[in-house]
Write a protein that holds these residues in place. Sequence first.
Motif, PDB file in Angstrom:
ATOM      1  N   SER A 196     143.978 -20.357  80.591  1.00  0.00           N
ATOM      2  CA  SER A 196     143.693 -21.960  80.287  1.00  0.00           C
ATOM      3  C   SER A 196     144.903 -22.540  79.911  1.00  0.00           C
ATOM      4  O   SER A 196     145.045 -23.686  80.141  1.00  0.00           O
ATOM      5  N   GLN A 216     146.670 -23.600  82.980  1.00  0.00           N
ATOM      6  CA  GLN A 216     145.942 -24.806  83.582  1.00  0.00           C
ATOM      7  C   GLN A 216     146.276 -25.767  82.982  1.00  0.00           C
ATOM      8  O   GLN A 216     146.390 -26.898  83.769  1.00  0.00           O
ATOM      9  N   LYS A 249     147.557 -29.009  85.203  1.00  0.00           N
ATOM     10  CA  LYS A 249     146.812 -30.144  85.625  1.00  0.00           C
ATOM     11  C   LYS A 249     147.605 -31.389  85.181  1.00  0.00           C
ATOM     12  O   LYS A 249     147.100 -32.588  85.944  1.00  0.00           O
ATOM     13  N   SER A 307     154.023 -24.534  88.829  1.00  0.00           N
ATOM     14  CA  SER A 307     153.580 -23.212  88.307  1.00  0.00           C
ATOM     15  C   SER A 307     154.785 -22.727  87.589  1.00  0.00           C
ATOM     16  O   SER A 307     154.606 -22.019  86.735  1.00  0.00           O
ATOM     17  N   ILE A 333     145.891 -27.718  92.033  1.00  0.00           N
ATOM     18  CA  ILE A 333     145.632 -26.416  91.096  1.00  0.00           C
ATOM     19  C   ILE A 333     144.482 -25.484  91.614  1.00  0.00           C
ATOM     20  O   ILE A 333     144.517 -24.324  91.339  1.00  0.00           O
ATOM     21  N   ASP A 334     143.464 -26.082  92.417  1.00  0.00           N
ATOM     22  CA  ASP A 334     142.347 -25.293  92.688  1.00  0.00           C
ATOM     23  C   ASP A 334     142.905 -24.039  93.965  1.00  0.00           C
ATOM     24  O   ASP A 334     142.158 -23.467  94.193  1.00  0.00           O
ATOM     25  N   LEU A 371     145.069 -18.491  88.754  1.00  0.00           N
ATOM     26  CA  LEU A 371     145.662 -18.615  87.335  1.00  0.00           C
ATOM     27  C   LEU A 371     145.915 -17.291  86.459  1.00  0.00           C
ATOM     28  O   LEU A 371     146.567 -17.069  85.550  1.00  0.00           O
TER      29      LEU A 371
END
Length: 310
Positions: free
Chosen positions: A26, A29, A33, A135, A276-277, A281
């Motif tokens: 999280s 992410q 994002k 990343s 991102i998808d 992660l």
Amino acid sequence: MKKILFLVCLSVLGKAQTTDTLFSASKIQSIIKVLASDDMKGREIFTPEIDSAAAFIASRFQKTGLTPYTSDSYFQTFSYERYPQGTLTNVIGILEGKSRKNEYVIFSAHYDHLGMRSPQMGTDSIYNGANDDASGVAAVLLLAEYFKKLNQNERTLIFVCFTGEEEGGLGSRYFSKQYDPNQITAMFNIEMIGTDSKWGKNSAFITGYKKSDFGTILQKNLSGTPFSFYPDPYRKEKLFYRSDNATLAYLGVPAHTISTSKMDNEPYYHQVNDEIDTLDLSNMSEIVKAIALSAQSIISGVDTPTRINE
């Protein structure tokens, strides 16, 4: 003896809890994002959006409590004659060492990408660059938080997010001229760690593995864990010379890139759908944790990687 063993166990447990919390999927992410959002328009150099990305990174360094590159700024600004349209900016935060302040360990990634082009798939024209290399930037930002909280580094740690990598390593070339390479102990350059490597989860490769014992040290520090670092399997791609580690490596610094990118089969590489998808992660979380743990003996001064002799 039992009391000492108990304290050691508590220390190890505390580190494990810290890495699990700081390097969670999280948290990774939340950073990507921002950097890979459509609002950033692909983070191309000389755009307002890359300035926004630089400001975001600097704000994270400030919140972490890193020392700025200069007395009042995290920005290392410079220019090249062949780019008269503006200046370029690396973003740098420093965590001073305790006993070896003049020995530097660098953690780096590049935050620029390809910007916008003519629509390639449908109406999408934004090269978001989630894997390449938001990343890596996420890893650098979270490693900075981890080592700041740990507060045990004997050597000085330099966290740098480079600009202009996609234009031939402009940021890293300028950066390398500002430091004495003999004072740089090692460089952990992190590039494209958002997908599984060819060996699957809990693995990554190190470019130029045999050019120093950097990789051997990292793997030694991961003994007993499920994670493995491997030599770069894509030798024909010459990846050792294609990222921001190259300039310092040419100067003898054990500067290597850590990556998971399957360069013989990476469908989103330099494509508009590097979003991102497409990233794993949870696997990224384990990779960043492994980097943190594997770096411990280098930042503590216990290990010093051999120099590169090109």
